[in-house]
Design a protein around this motif. Structure first.
Motif, short mmCIF file in Angstrom:
data_model
loop_
_atom_site.label_atom_id
_atom_site.label_comp_id
_atom_site.label_asym_id
_atom_site.label_seq_id
_atom_site.Cartn_x
_atom_site.Cartn_y
_atom_site.Cartn_z
N CYS A 55 0.85 -1.18 0.00
CA CYS A 55 0.00 0.00 0.00
C CYS A 55 0.90 1.23 0.00
O CYS A 55 1.77 1.37 0.85
N HIS A 56 0.67 2.12 -0.96
CA HIS A 56 1.49 3.32 -1.10
C HIS A 56 0.82 4.56 -0.52
O HIS A 56 1.31 5.67 -0.73
N ALA A 57 -0.27 4.39 0.20
CA ALA A 57 -0.95 5.53 0.81
C ALA A 57 -0.07 6.15 1.88
O ALA A 57 0.64 5.45 2.61
N TYR A 58 -0.11 7.47 1.97
CA TYR A 58 0.71 8.19 2.93
C TYR A 58 0.38 7.75 4.36
O TYR A 58 -0.78 7.73 4.77
N GLY A 59 1.40 7.32 5.08
CA GLY A 59 1.23 6.92 6.46
C GLY A 59 0.81 5.49 6.66
O GLY A 59 0.64 5.06 7.79
N CYS A 60 0.63 4.72 5.60
CA CYS A 60 0.17 3.33 5.76
C CYS A 60 1.35 2.36 5.64
O CYS A 60 1.82 1.82 6.62
N GLY A 61 1.80 2.10 4.42
CA GLY A 61 2.92 1.20 4.22
C GLY A 61 2.61 -0.27 4.47
O GLY A 61 3.52 -1.08 4.61
N HIS A 62 1.35 -0.64 4.56
CA HIS A 62 0.95 -2.02 4.80
C HIS A 62 1.37 -2.89 3.61
O HIS A 62 1.29 -2.46 2.47
N SER A 63 1.83 -4.09 3.88
CA SER A 63 2.20 -4.99 2.79
C SER A 63 1.88 -6.42 3.17
O SER A 63 1.69 -6.75 4.34
N GLY A 64 1.81 -7.27 2.18
CA GLY A 64 1.52 -8.68 2.40
C GLY A 64 1.69 -9.45 1.11
O GLY A 64 2.02 -8.89 0.06
N ARG A 65 1.48 -10.74 1.19
CA ARG A 65 1.62 -11.59 0.01
C ARG A 65 0.24 -12.03 -0.46
O ARG A 65 -0.59 -12.45 0.34
N LEU A 66 0.02 -11.93 -1.74
CA LEU A 66 -1.25 -12.31 -2.35
C LEU A 66 -1.32 -13.82 -2.47
O LEU A 66 -0.38 -14.45 -2.97
#
Length: 114
Positions: free
Chosen positions: A33-44
Motif C-alpha cells: 500500500c502506497h498511501a501516505y502513512g500506511c505502508g501495509h504490505s503482504g503476500r497475495l
C-alpha cells in the motif's frame, strides 16, 4: 512444452500473463500500500485467487487491483493506492515438503549435536 497437471502449459517464447502461469512458474505476488502513512504490505494468495476467478485470469496490475485492497486504508476511509511486486517464491515456501520437514526438525539444535 511443460505440463503440470491442472496448471496451464508453459510455452515458449514465455509470456507470464495469467495467474495459472504464475503458479506454474513458482512465482509470488507481494502487495504494497502506497498511501501516505500506511505502508501495509503482504503476500497475495494466488491459489485462493485462482479458485475465485480461474487460472486463465490475467495477472496484470489493473486486473489484480479489482480483487485486492488495503484493509487498513479501507477501514480508515482513505483512498486506495496499491502496488504489486512479482518475485520467485522464497524459502521455506518453495522447498519440497521433505526438505522443509528436515529444516523444521533441525531448528533449535546446535551445530555438531545429533
Amino acid at each position: 512444452m511443460v505440463s503440470m497437471g491442472w496448471l496451464p502449459d508453459i510455452t515458449y517464447p514465455l509470456s507470464v500473463d495469467t495467474i495459472g502461469k504464475m503458479l506454474a512458474l513458482g512465482q509470488q505476488v507481494q502487495v504494497h500500500c502506497h498511501a501516505y502513512g500506511c505502508g501495509h504490505s503482504g503476500r497475495l494468495n494466488l491459489v485462493q485467487l485462482a479458485r475465485k476467478v480461474g487460472l486463465d485470469y490475467p495477472c496484470m496490475e489493473g486486473d489484480l487491483k479489482k480483487h485486492v485492497y488495503c484493509p487498513r486504508c479501507r477501514e480508515a476511509g482513505r483512498e486506495q493506492s496499491i502496488g504489486f511486486i512479482c518475485t520467485p517464491l522464497d524459502a521455506p515456501h518453495s522447498e519440497w515438503p521433505l526438505e522443509r520437514e528436515i529444516w523444521r526438525q533441525n531448528v533449535g539444535r546446535r551445530a555438531g549435536t545429533v
